[in-house]
Design a protein around this motif. Structure first.
Motif, mmCIF file in Angstrom:
data_model
loop_
_atom_site.group_PDB
_atom_site.id
_atom_site.type_symbol
_atom_site.label_atom_id
_atom_site.label_comp_id
_atom_site.label_asym_id
_atom_site.label_seq_id
_atom_site.Cartn_x
_atom_site.Cartn_y
_atom_site.Cartn_z
ATOM 1 N N UNK A 197 -6.490 -35.413 -57.361
ATOM 2 C CA UNK A 197 -6.072 -36.178 -56.191
ATOM 3 C C UNK A 197 -7.265 -36.603 -55.363
ATOM 4 N N UNK A 198 -7.178 -36.364 -54.051
ATOM 5 C CA UNK A 198 -8.246 -36.727 -53.127
ATOM 6 C C UNK A 198 -9.321 -35.651 -53.181
ATOM 7 N N UNK A 199 -10.425 -35.951 -53.846
ATOM 8 C CA UNK A 199 -11.461 -34.957 -54.086
ATOM 9 C C UNK A 199 -12.336 -34.693 -52.870
ATOM 10 N N UNK A 213 -23.883 -39.375 -46.191
ATOM 11 C CA UNK A 213 -24.579 -39.062 -47.438
ATOM 12 C C UNK A 213 -23.755 -38.116 -48.314
ATOM 13 N N UNK A 214 -23.015 -37.201 -47.691
ATOM 14 C CA UNK A 214 -22.159 -36.291 -48.465
ATOM 15 C C UNK A 214 -21.018 -37.047 -49.146
ATOM 16 N N UNK A 215 -20.452 -38.044 -48.454
ATOM 17 C CA UNK A 215 -19.401 -38.865 -49.052
ATOM 18 C C UNK A 215 -19.968 -39.678 -50.217
ATOM 19 N N UNK A 216 -21.126 -40.293 -49.990
ATOM 20 C CA UNK A 216 -21.735 -41.098 -51.045
ATOM 21 C C UNK A 216 -22.047 -40.261 -52.281
ATOM 22 N N UNK A 217 -22.595 -39.059 -52.058
ATOM 23 C CA UNK A 217 -22.923 -38.184 -53.189
ATOM 24 C C UNK A 217 -21.666 -37.654 -53.862
ATOM 25 N N UNK A 218 -20.587 -37.481 -53.091
ATOM 26 C CA UNK A 218 -19.345 -36.946 -53.642
ATOM 27 C C UNK A 218 -18.515 -37.957 -54.396
ATOM 28 N N UNK A 255 -12.109 -42.317 -53.268
ATOM 29 C CA UNK A 255 -10.965 -41.489 -52.881
ATOM 30 C C UNK A 255 -11.378 -40.077 -52.480
ATOM 31 N N UNK A 256 -12.636 -39.722 -52.707
ATOM 32 C CA UNK A 256 -13.089 -38.342 -52.453
ATOM 33 C C UNK A 256 -13.490 -38.156 -50.996
ATOM 34 N N UNK A 265 -2.102 -22.783 -49.161
ATOM 35 C CA UNK A 265 -2.085 -22.996 -50.605
ATOM 36 C C UNK A 265 -2.137 -24.496 -50.796
ATOM 37 N N UNK A 266 -3.314 -25.021 -51.131
ATOM 38 C CA UNK A 266 -3.456 -26.467 -51.260
ATOM 39 C C UNK A 266 -4.457 -26.809 -52.351
ATOM 40 N N UNK A 267 -4.405 -28.065 -52.757
ATOM 41 C CA UNK A 267 -5.358 -28.589 -53.710
ATOM 42 C C UNK A 267 -5.646 -30.033 -53.334
ATOM 43 N N UNK A 268 -6.246 -30.799 -54.221
ATOM 44 C CA UNK A 268 -6.606 -32.166 -53.881
ATOM 45 C C UNK A 268 -5.395 -33.079 -53.753
#
Length: 272
Positions: free
Chosen positions: A258-260, A245-250, A209-210, A45-48
């Motif tokens: 929080x941490x997306x 590229x996934x980090x840059x797009x995110x 932060x994501x 059970x977690x979220x950002x």
């Protein structure tokens, strides 16, 4: 017309927020050209913002999932993530020894990106002894590498090399050491230790932060590229290019408070 994709099995925990764990692995494998299947080892059970609770899946259910997948699907590669405890490690290692997948990537998940513990302390020895010797490559981040190598956690880029000798002494074929935790550095290097050599894969750091699920994403991409026949070095380079590229797009995503997560489908085609 028939289409063939390599089948990639992810063995990991479920992340209810969708950014890491099984959910991140399935997204990554789908985005990098594989067919994803899964064995869930724990419910979280977690979220950002963090992990609220962890519920281990019973060992027999893990065995049943493993047998269901291996008895029917032509698994080309396996990625192992969160296992949680020594009993789960033993269960998974037993199945992997029996089925002997051609490619095995082990992400030794010990803590979440927010610092929440995801592996019992007494399970570290079981991880070293039972699972690492089976791996084609392991993908620890710096805190995980320090625990596995019994070394000090590097605080600066210049200190990372102090872990190399301890990591080289682990009973596994190769280590991909991830440098993402050095968040104050302008670069984001990873190091491949294999065959007595060290190769650095470097890229500029994306200041965002994501970064939830980046470790899961990198290891799943690596498993998928290895299953497609790429050499270890080319698979690592391809996986790093994908996660960068996934980090840059995110960075533009606004998911949670929080941490997306990263954007796994930045290459997905538009609907026609």
């Amino acid at each position: 017309m028939h289409s063939t994709k390599p089948v990639i099995l992810t063995i990991a925990g479920s992340d209810s927020s969708g950014g890491a764990g099984i959910q991140a692995d399935i997204k990554t494998i789908s985005a990098t050209g594989g067919y994803a299947c899964s064995v869930i080892t724990a419910l979280t059970a977690q979220n950002t913002r963090g992990v609220r609770a962890v519920h281990p899946v019973p060992r027999q259910m893990i065995r049943d999932q493993l047998e269901a997948v291996f008895s029917d699907l032509p698994v080309a590669a396996v990625k192992v993530g969160m296992l949680g405890d020594a009993a789960t490690i033993a269960t998974v290692a037993e199945a992997l020894r029996h089925h002997g997948p051609a490619h095995l990537v082990v992400d030794p998940v010990m803590v979440s990106a927010n610092g929440d513990p995801l592996l019992a302390e007494e399970a570290v020895a079981a991880l070293r002894e039972e699972l690492l010797p089976l791996a084609q490559v392991i993908t620890p981040n710096l805190p995980e590498a320090a625990r596995l190598a019994d070394g000090a956690l590097p605080a600066r880029l210049a200190e990372v090399e102090s872990l190399f000798a301890g990591l080289a002494g682990l009973d596994c074929a190769a280590v991909l050491l991830k440098g993402g935790f050095l968040q104050h550095e302008p670069r984001s290097p990873d190091w491949l230790l294999s065959g007595g050599e060290v190769r650095c894969f470097d890229s500029p750091r994306v200041m965002t932060p994501n970064t939830h699920g980046t470790g899961c994403t990198l290891s799943a991409a690596l498993a998928c590229y290895l299953a497609q026949g790429l050499s270890m070095e080319l698979a690592v380079a391809s996986a790093k290019h994908y996660i960068d590229r996934a980090i840059a797009a995110g960075a533009a995503l606004r998911v949670g408070h929080g941490r997306g997560p990263v954007e796994h489908f930045f290459r997905a085609p538009a609907a026609s």
